[in-house]
Design an enzyme around this catalytic site. Structure first.
Site, mmCIF file in Angstrom:
data_model
loop_
_atom_site.group_PDB
_atom_site.id
_atom_site.type_symbol
_atom_site.label_atom_id
_atom_site.label_comp_id
_atom_site.label_asym_id
_atom_site.label_seq_id
_atom_site.Cartn_x
_atom_site.Cartn_y
_atom_site.Cartn_z
ATOM 1 N N HIS A 251 6.295 -26.857 8.972
ATOM 2 C CA HIS A 251 7.753 -27.028 8.873
ATOM 3 C C HIS A 251 8.543 -25.851 9.434
ATOM 4 O O HIS A 251 9.628 -26.022 9.947
ATOM 5 C CB HIS A 251 8.175 -27.327 7.428
ATOM 6 N N LYS A 255 10.079 -20.450 13.214
ATOM 7 C CA LYS A 255 10.384 -19.069 12.822
ATOM 8 C C LYS A 255 9.704 -18.059 13.741
ATOM 9 O O LYS A 255 10.054 -16.880 13.743
ATOM 10 C CB LYS A 255 9.983 -18.817 11.369
ATOM 11 N N ASP A 347 10.211 -27.003 -0.134
ATOM 12 C CA ASP A 347 10.475 -25.701 0.501
ATOM 13 C C ASP A 347 11.405 -24.850 -0.359
ATOM 14 O O ASP A 347 11.171 -23.660 -0.567
ATOM 15 C CB ASP A 347 11.086 -25.949 1.883
HETATM 16 P P1 C2E Z 1 13.262 -19.602 3.007
HETATM 17 O O1 C2E Z 1 13.219 -18.241 2.427
HETATM 18 O O2 C2E Z 1 11.934 -20.323 3.106
HETATM 19 O O3 C2E Z 1 14.227 -20.491 2.116
HETATM 20 C C1 C2E Z 1 14.256 -21.878 2.236
HETATM 21 C C2 C2E Z 1 15.467 -22.464 1.561
HETATM 22 O O4 C2E Z 1 15.406 -22.190 0.146
HETATM 23 C C3 C2E Z 1 16.800 -21.854 2.000
HETATM 24 O O5 C2E Z 1 17.268 -22.475 3.183
HETATM 25 C C4 C2E Z 1 17.681 -22.191 0.804
HETATM 26 O O6 C2E Z 1 18.089 -23.538 0.865
HETATM 27 C C5 C2E Z 1 16.741 -22.067 -0.365
HETATM 28 N N1 C2E Z 1 16.913 -20.730 -0.975
HETATM 29 C C6 C2E Z 1 16.230 -19.602 -0.691
HETATM 30 N N2 C2E Z 1 16.656 -18.579 -1.471
HETATM 31 C C7 C2E Z 1 17.638 -19.054 -2.237
HETATM 32 C C8 C2E Z 1 18.481 -18.486 -3.248
HETATM 33 O O7 C2E Z 1 18.381 -17.298 -3.573
HETATM 34 N N3 C2E Z 1 19.387 -19.325 -3.838
HETATM 35 C C9 C2E Z 1 19.490 -20.636 -3.501
HETATM 36 N N4 C2E Z 1 20.408 -21.400 -4.118
HETATM 37 N N5 C2E Z 1 18.717 -21.202 -2.545
HETATM 38 C C10 C2E Z 1 17.802 -20.429 -1.925
HETATM 39 P P2 C2E Z 1 18.351 -21.701 4.074
HETATM 40 O O8 C2E Z 1 19.423 -21.113 3.220
HETATM 41 O O9 C2E Z 1 18.785 -22.638 5.145
HETATM 42 O O10 C2E Z 1 17.551 -20.491 4.700
HETATM 43 C C11 C2E Z 1 16.582 -20.707 5.703
HETATM 44 C C12 C2E Z 1 15.785 -19.455 5.914
HETATM 45 O O11 C2E Z 1 16.672 -18.411 6.315
HETATM 46 C C13 C2E Z 1 15.099 -18.913 4.657
HETATM 47 O O12 C2E Z 1 13.888 -19.581 4.468
HETATM 48 C C14 C2E Z 1 14.946 -17.457 4.997
HETATM 49 O O13 C2E Z 1 13.855 -17.241 5.882
HETATM 50 C C15 C2E Z 1 16.228 -17.170 5.777
HETATM 51 N N6 C2E Z 1 17.274 -16.639 4.899
HETATM 52 C C16 C2E Z 1 18.213 -17.343 4.224
HETATM 53 N N7 C2E Z 1 19.048 -16.513 3.560
HETATM 54 C C17 C2E Z 1 18.608 -15.258 3.774
HETATM 55 C C18 C2E Z 1 19.040 -13.961 3.348
HETATM 56 O O14 C2E Z 1 20.005 -13.803 2.603
HETATM 57 N N8 C2E Z 1 18.337 -12.875 3.817
HETATM 58 C C19 C2E Z 1 17.274 -13.025 4.644
HETATM 59 N N9 C2E Z 1 16.635 -11.922 5.031
HETATM 60 N N10 C2E Z 1 16.828 -14.231 5.050
HETATM 61 C C20 C2E Z 1 17.487 -15.330 4.638
HETATM 62 C C1 SIN Z 2 7.113 -19.454 7.360
HETATM 63 O O1 SIN Z 2 6.995 -20.375 6.592
HETATM 64 O O2 SIN Z 2 6.845 -19.567 8.594
HETATM 65 C C2 SIN Z 2 7.629 -18.133 6.901
HETATM 66 C C3 SIN Z 2 7.757 -18.036 5.421
HETATM 67 C C4 SIN Z 2 9.144 -18.322 4.934
HETATM 68 O O3 SIN Z 2 9.561 -19.504 4.948
HETATM 69 O O4 SIN Z 2 9.862 -17.394 4.521
HETATM 70 FE FE FE Z 3 12.880 -23.512 7.297
HETATM 71 FE FE FE Z 4 9.844 -22.606 4.573
#
Ligand code: C2E
Ligand code: SIN
Ligand code: FE
Ligand code: FE
Ligand code: SIN
Length: 402
Positions: A251, A255, A347
């Protein structure tokens, strides 16, 4: 003794089972099907299957009609148990010698064999094991041991527990030699996919595959629960899980194109950085535009749409023409491909329950509140309902793939 005609029928039945197994790709789906088919060939009430991993026998599946009925073993499927390949246990002995071990009554084992029956499992499960047939899975081409199937309590026509017949030993050997080759092939493919995923995560070595394996397993179990409630036929469920478990692994393939400075940023992203991050959906999906199989189609849908929201406020949406311009319109509700809706929930659950560079893990209560609140907003409400029915399984998966 069966006559020639009946024997021919059984052989063609075995060939059919092998060819059905050959249609599957995912290791777990194949192991589960191998166990069911071996049990049906030998009329065994229960059984389990082990895979050789790092020189040990890793427990992978258990089925037991008396204990679980036709239901799955649920959380027990994700138990972490390994048994040494040694003379001490029945499965270990069978693996070591690559020989079938047949025991008529495990509570009366002859004293001149090295192995012992482990009674603690019977006690723990309140089950009574009598007859056992343990079959090594040895691939035909290279005599390589892939795993072991253990079949428990053969039954006669009246459902009474009996010994495994000589005939059933022959049948199960033919079947398991072929199954072993199919399992071996699926394991090689699985390793290859995991290696690709690890390469994509090279800048994120902390996770190395565990995140994607959890998301894949959560997705499969959420779907399975949803589908059973709707009485979807078993073979359709098996086929869908076979695709979903592999497609979900990929998925976040996109990245790989996101710079480290963004991917590993310890704090929140700026608006521009988040815009760039969102591109992992579109750029990942570009890897799967040449759709030549159902798997490609599902992988494409998941990679592109796993951040869409049920209420239409997700991303990236679909390209539509507005006058001269092409713009992206987020998808909503059932326009979001079903597989993508499942992975979206899996996810987010994994992101919330895990440590990320930008957030600590949340506790269960907080996670459940968030997911409940987002039912019908972020997530398909039917899938959230399924999610809350299997939280014990989700926890077992969490423990298994740390
Ligand atoms: P990810 O870390 O795998 O997170 C996947 C999804 O989980 C996020 O999609 C969001 O819908 C949810 N999620 C993650 N953390 C939180 C949280 O603390 N609170 C809530 N309510 N939901 C959460 P999203 O937002 O589209 O983000 C996609 C990806 O972008 C994330 O994948 C991560 O790799 C990155 N990302 C998002 N926000 C941040 C951030 O604040 N800092 C950093 N360094 N990366 C971020
Ligand atoms: C990945 O799934 O490729 C990276 C891990 C994440 O979602 O933060
Ligand atoms: Fe994603
Ligand atoms: Fe993911
Ligand atoms: C499906 O079973 O694949 C579709 C179900 C849905 O779209 O909700």
């Amino acid at each position: 003794m069966k006559n020639r005609h009946q024997e021919g029928e059984v052989l063609s039945l075995i060939l059919n089972k092998i060819s059905a197994l050959n249609q599957l790709q995912d290791v777990n789906t194949i192991l589960n099907a191998t166990l069911s088919e071996a049990r049906s060939l030998t009329r065994a009430d229960a059984g389990s299957i082990f895979l050789v991993q790092d020189g040990q026998l890793e427990f992978r599946h258990v089925q037991n009609d008396t204990l679980f009925g036709k239901k799955d073993a649920g959380a027990a499927l994700y138990r972490n148990v390994s048994i040494p390949i040694s003379e001490d246990s029945i499965v270990g002995f069978s693996a070591l010698t690559k020989e079938i071990v047949a025991i008529d009554d495990v509570y009366n084992i002859s004293s001149d064999v090295p192995y012992k029956f482990n009674e603690s499992l019977d006690r723990r499960n309140n089950y009574h094991t009598t007859s056992i047939l343990t079959v090594p899975l040895v691939s035909l081409d290279n005599r390589c041991l892939v795993g072991v199937v253990q079949l428990i309590n053969a039954q006669d026509e009246q459902g009474r527990v009996t010994r495994f017949s000589e005939q059933s030993k022959i049948w199960v050997r033919v079947f398991s030699n072929n199954a072993a080759a199919i399992i071996e092939r699926s394991m090689l493919n699985h390793e290859l996919i995991l290696r690709m995923v690890k390469m994509a995560e090279l800048h994120d070595p902390g996770e190395t595959g565990a995140h994607v394996q959890r998301v894949s397993a959560y997705s499969v179990e959420i779907y399975r629960c949803w589908a059973k409630k709707r009485k979807i036929p078993q073979d359709e469920i098996i086929k869908y899980c076979d695709l979903l478990s592999r497609a979900a692994l990929l998925h976040d393939a996109g990245k790989v194109g996101i710079p480290d400075a963004i991917l590993k940023k310890p704090g929140p992203l700026t608006a521009e950085e988040f815009e760039e991050m969102k591109l992992h959906t579109v750029s990942g999906a570009a890897l799967f535009v040449n759709i030549s199989s159902e798997l490609d189609q599902m992988t494409h849908d998941i990679v592109l749409h796993h951040h869409e929201r049920w209420n239409g406020r997700g991303y990236p949406g679909r390209l539509v023409q507005e006058g001269e311009q092409w713009v992206r319109k987020p998808l909503a509700g059932k326009d979001i491909p079903f597989a993508a809706r499942i992975v979206a929930l899996a996810d987010v659950f994994d992101a919330l329950s895990s440590q990320r560079s930008y957030k600590p893990p949340w506790d269960d209560e907080k996670i459940y509140n968030e997911i409940r609140k987002d039912s019908g907003e972020y997530f398909d409400p039917e899938l959230v309902e399924a999610f809350f029915e299997i939280t014990d399984i989700l926890h077992a998966i969490q423990k298994k793939f740390r």
